[in-house]
Write a protein that holds these residues in place. Sequence first.
Motif, mmCIF file in Angstrom:
data_model
loop_
_atom_site.group_PDB
_atom_site.id
_atom_site.type_symbol
_atom_site.label_atom_id
_atom_site.label_comp_id
_atom_site.label_asym_id
_atom_site.label_seq_id
_atom_site.Cartn_x
_atom_site.Cartn_y
_atom_site.Cartn_z
ATOM 1 N N GLU A 55 0.998 -1.193 -0.027
ATOM 2 C CA GLU A 55 -0.138 -0.074 0.055
ATOM 3 C C GLU A 55 0.628 1.335 0.188
ATOM 4 O O GLU A 55 0.436 2.235 -0.754
ATOM 5 N N CYS A 56 1.899 1.150 0.845
ATOM 6 C CA CYS A 56 2.769 2.372 0.967
ATOM 7 C C CYS A 56 3.385 2.428 -0.480
ATOM 8 O O CYS A 56 3.649 3.561 -0.969
ATOM 9 N N LEU A 57 3.978 1.514 -1.145
ATOM 10 C CA LEU A 57 4.643 1.398 -2.477
ATOM 11 C C LEU A 57 3.572 2.209 -3.558
ATOM 12 O O LEU A 57 4.197 2.901 -4.243
ATOM 13 N N LYS A 58 2.394 1.640 -3.588
ATOM 14 C CA LYS A 58 1.500 2.100 -4.458
ATOM 15 C C LYS A 58 1.136 3.651 -4.107
ATOM 16 O O LYS A 58 1.289 4.345 -5.329
ATOM 17 N N TRP A 59 1.451 4.286 -3.054
ATOM 18 C CA TRP A 59 1.091 5.751 -2.855
ATOM 19 C C TRP A 59 2.375 6.403 -3.255
ATOM 20 O O TRP A 59 2.562 7.362 -3.946
ATOM 21 N N SER A 60 3.529 5.712 -3.055
ATOM 22 C CA SER A 60 4.666 6.209 -3.499
ATOM 23 C C SER A 60 4.987 6.347 -4.863
ATOM 24 O O SER A 60 5.292 7.561 -5.448
ATOM 25 N N ALA A 61 4.403 5.484 -5.613
ATOM 26 C CA ALA A 61 4.479 5.327 -7.111
ATOM 27 C C ALA A 61 3.281 6.475 -7.646
ATOM 28 O O ALA A 61 3.847 6.874 -8.613
ATOM 29 N N ALA A 62 2.439 6.693 -6.826
ATOM 30 C CA ALA A 62 1.587 7.897 -7.239
ATOM 31 C C ALA A 62 2.167 9.382 -7.027
ATOM 32 O O ALA A 62 1.601 10.258 -7.293
ATOM 33 N N ALA A 104 16.239 -3.510 -3.223
ATOM 34 C CA ALA A 104 16.540 -1.938 -3.923
ATOM 35 C C ALA A 104 17.278 -1.053 -3.146
ATOM 36 O O ALA A 104 17.372 -1.159 -1.872
ATOM 37 N N VAL A 105 18.092 -0.286 -3.884
ATOM 38 C CA VAL A 105 18.899 0.726 -3.212
ATOM 39 C C VAL A 105 18.083 2.140 -2.921
ATOM 40 O O VAL A 105 18.927 2.731 -1.945
ATOM 41 N N GLY A 106 17.021 2.173 -3.324
ATOM 42 C CA GLY A 106 16.421 3.301 -2.930
ATOM 43 C C GLY A 106 14.731 3.198 -3.008
ATOM 44 O O GLY A 106 14.335 2.299 -3.843
ATOM 45 N N ARG A 107 13.974 4.410 -3.052
ATOM 46 C CA ARG A 107 12.600 4.300 -2.913
ATOM 47 C C ARG A 107 12.162 4.163 -4.383
ATOM 48 O O ARG A 107 11.174 3.416 -4.655
ATOM 49 N N THR A 108 12.749 5.107 -5.121
ATOM 50 C CA THR A 108 12.353 4.982 -6.818
ATOM 51 C C THR A 108 12.552 3.420 -7.181
ATOM 52 O O THR A 108 12.060 3.256 -7.932
ATOM 53 N N HIS A 109 13.845 3.181 -6.936
ATOM 54 C CA HIS A 109 14.414 1.628 -7.455
ATOM 55 C C HIS A 109 13.263 0.658 -6.998
ATOM 56 O O HIS A 109 12.956 -0.230 -7.616
ATOM 57 N N CYS A 110 12.870 0.793 -5.577
ATOM 58 C CA CYS A 110 11.695 -0.153 -4.953
ATOM 59 C C CYS A 110 10.414 0.174 -6.010
ATOM 60 O O CYS A 110 10.062 -0.824 -5.963
ATOM 61 N N VAL A 111 10.090 1.041 -5.914
ATOM 62 C CA VAL A 111 8.893 1.305 -6.881
ATOM 63 C C VAL A 111 8.945 0.563 -8.499
ATOM 64 O O VAL A 111 8.045 -0.179 -8.671
ATOM 65 N N VAL A 112 10.265 0.772 -9.001
ATOM 66 C CA VAL A 112 10.548 0.190 -10.224
ATOM 67 C C VAL A 112 10.512 -1.226 -9.921
ATOM 68 O O VAL A 112 9.824 -2.145 -10.932
ATOM 69 N N GLU A 113 10.878 -1.865 -9.123
ATOM 70 C CA GLU A 113 11.181 -3.372 -8.906
ATOM 71 C C GLU A 113 9.639 -3.619 -8.662
ATOM 72 O O GLU A 113 9.237 -4.901 -9.205
ATOM 73 N N ALA A 114 8.802 -3.010 -7.930
ATOM 74 C CA ALA A 114 7.474 -3.470 -7.717
ATOM 75 C C ALA A 114 6.869 -3.458 -8.883
ATOM 76 O O ALA A 114 5.936 -4.556 -9.030
ATOM 77 N N ILE A 115 6.923 -2.454 -9.709
ATOM 78 C CA ILE A 115 6.192 -2.524 -11.227
ATOM 79 C C ILE A 115 6.649 -3.722 -12.063
ATOM 80 O O ILE A 115 5.751 -4.533 -12.716
ATOM 81 N N ARG A 116 8.070 -3.881 -11.861
ATOM 82 C CA ARG A 116 8.622 -4.834 -12.884
ATOM 83 C C ARG A 116 8.121 -6.253 -12.426
ATOM 84 O O ARG A 116 8.089 -7.340 -13.063
ATOM 85 N N ARG A 117 8.016 -6.535 -11.144
ATOM 86 C CA ARG A 117 7.586 -7.678 -10.518
ATOM 87 C C ARG A 117 5.949 -8.045 -10.651
ATOM 88 O O ARG A 117 5.517 -9.002 -10.019
ATOM 89 N N LYS A 118 5.460 -6.945 -11.166
ATOM 90 C CA LYS A 118 3.919 -6.810 -10.851
ATOM 91 C C LYS A 118 3.095 -6.865 -9.611
ATOM 92 O O LYS A 118 2.123 -7.874 -9.657
ATOM 93 N N ILE A 119 3.878 -6.485 -8.720
ATOM 94 C CA ILE A 119 3.384 -6.284 -7.339
ATOM 95 C C ILE A 119 2.346 -5.266 -7.303
ATOM 96 O O ILE A 119 1.389 -5.357 -6.807
ATOM 97 N N ILE A 120 2.664 -4.169 -7.863
ATOM 98 C CA ILE A 120 1.876 -3.085 -8.267
ATOM 99 C C ILE A 120 1.785 -2.557 -9.844
ATOM 100 O O ILE A 120 2.635 -3.129 -10.315
ATOM 101 N N ALA A 121 0.786 -1.802 -10.128
ATOM 102 C CA ALA A 121 0.531 -1.532 -11.534
ATOM 103 C C ALA A 121 0.900 -0.062 -11.717
ATOM 104 O O ALA A 121 0.819 0.847 -10.796
#
Length: 78
Positions: A23-30, A61-78
């Motif tokens: 949930e936190c990652l989704k909001w960060s991605a937004a 992941a080495v940072g928040r942006t990298h973490c969001v990108v990894e989550a998108i890449r792994r289809k954890i978030i859209a």
Amino acid sequence: MHRHAQVEPDARTRGDLTAREVECLKWSAAGKTAWDVSVILSISRRTVEHHLANACTKLHAVGRTHCVVEAIRRKIIA
């Protein structure tokens, strides 16, 4: 030859993230800041930062942006 079965992403692919971390990652991605997310979820800013740090660790992941990108890449978030 071995046949490889198509399987759903397992815990290693998903990073075994908790629902709150996702949930936190989704909001960060937004584009929301930790403070914004804390207000939205009615939790402290520090708790949001903790969830995001845990997600970064789990996704290697080495940072928040990298973490969001990894989550998108792994289809954890859209």
